[in-house]
Design a protein around this motif. Structure first.
Motif, PDB file in Angstrom:
ATOM      1  N   ILE A 193      -7.874  -6.163 -17.894  1.00  0.00           N
ATOM      2  CA  ILE A 193      -7.587  -5.614 -16.562  1.00  0.00           C
ATOM      3  C   ILE A 193      -6.095  -5.419 -16.366  1.00  0.00           C
ATOM      4  N   LEU A 194      -5.307  -6.427 -16.741  1.00  0.00           N
ATOM      5  CA  LEU A 194      -3.864  -6.361 -16.525  1.00  0.00           C
ATOM      6  C   LEU A 194      -3.230  -5.224 -17.332  1.00  0.00           C
ATOM      7  N   VAL A 195      -3.611  -5.098 -18.585  1.00  0.00           N
ATOM      8  CA  VAL A 195      -3.074  -4.028 -19.429  1.00  0.00           C
ATOM      9  C   VAL A 195      -3.479  -2.660 -18.887  1.00  0.00           C
ATOM     10  N   ALA A 196      -4.743  -2.521 -18.473  1.00  0.00           N
ATOM     11  CA  ALA A 196      -5.222  -1.244 -17.942  1.00  0.00           C
ATOM     12  C   ALA A 196      -4.452  -0.843 -16.683  1.00  0.00           C
ATOM     13  N   VAL A 197      -4.185  -1.812 -15.815  1.00  0.00           N
ATOM     14  CA  VAL A 197      -3.448  -1.523 -14.573  1.00  0.00           C
ATOM     15  C   VAL A 197      -2.018  -1.086 -14.886  1.00  0.00           C
ATOM     16  N   ILE A 198      -1.354  -1.820 -15.778  1.00  0.00           N
ATOM     17  CA  ILE A 198       0.029  -1.483 -16.125  1.00  0.00           C
ATOM     18  C   ILE A 198       0.099  -0.112 -16.795  1.00  0.00           C
TER      19      ILE A 198
END
Length: 209
Positions: A88-93
């Protein structure tokens, strides 16, 4: 993070990205002179698959039910939470920065934000897995060298396959360590993990081994 008709990128950041792209190109060309890329391409692709989010998430879920061991539930659930957090964090960034990859990405799973370069999800995932099995759920010492070699090879393969720039990989590694720190801080207790799996599967796991 790269130029777009609808986005104004600060000059300093633009220079940093340009230097990063240049250094990445120089580094990869230098390594390619030493290593036979065509012969190693299959190995790079295997490394890519070995650290892809979909296999890791799917395998982690499957092993919870296949192994069905209460002694492993705490590790499995917390690892799964960390992998989900990383995804999730990588996708958001990536969705925010939208930095293009060095070349067109032909990854089978390259959809949505994964077509972007910053940060490297493979690098963050590899770093998180290393941190998890070093500091959160320690593995036997004999397993340390292979795990380190695998994680380093994954990060290097991202550059040599021109999937990412150097900055993408470095930030990915630091992001994975950060995720490990977060998971270590919120680490769920064994009873909580058992109850969580019991609730999800609607099975009385307390009778399991």
């Amino acid at each position: 993070m790269e130029t777009s008709d609808k986005r104004q990128i600060p000059m300093l950041l633009r220079k940093v990205l340009a230097v990063d792209a240049y250094l990445t190109d120089v580094f990869v060309k230098f390594i390619e002179k030493l290593l036979p890329f065509k012969q190693l391409k299959v190995h790079y692709q295997l490394l890519e698959v070995s650290c892809h989010g979909i296999p890791w998430l799917g395998t982690s879920l499957a092993l919870i039910w296949i192994l069905n061991s209460k002694s492993l539930y705490q590790m499995q659930v917390n690892l799964l939470i960390g992998l989900l957090f990383d995804t999730i964090l990588v996708a958001v960034i990536k969705a925010i920065t939208r930095r293009r990859r060095p070349i067109s990405n032909d990854d089978l799973f390259a959809i949505g934000p994964d077509k972007y370069s910053f940060p490297s999800g493979h690098s963050s995932r590899a770093a998180f897995i290393v941190y998890f099995f070093f500091y959160i759920w320690s593995i036997p010492l004999i397993c340390v060298p292979p795990l380190l070699a695998w994680s380093f090879s994954v990060c290097m393969s991202r550059l040599l396959m021109r999937r990412h720039h150097i900055l993408d990989v470095l930030v990915g590694v630091f992001l994975g360590i950060f995720e490990g720190l977060i998971i270590g801080y919120i680490y769920l207790e064994q009873e909580t993990c058992i109850n969580l799996i019991s609730w999800i599967t609607d099975v009385n796991i307390h009778t399991s081994k």
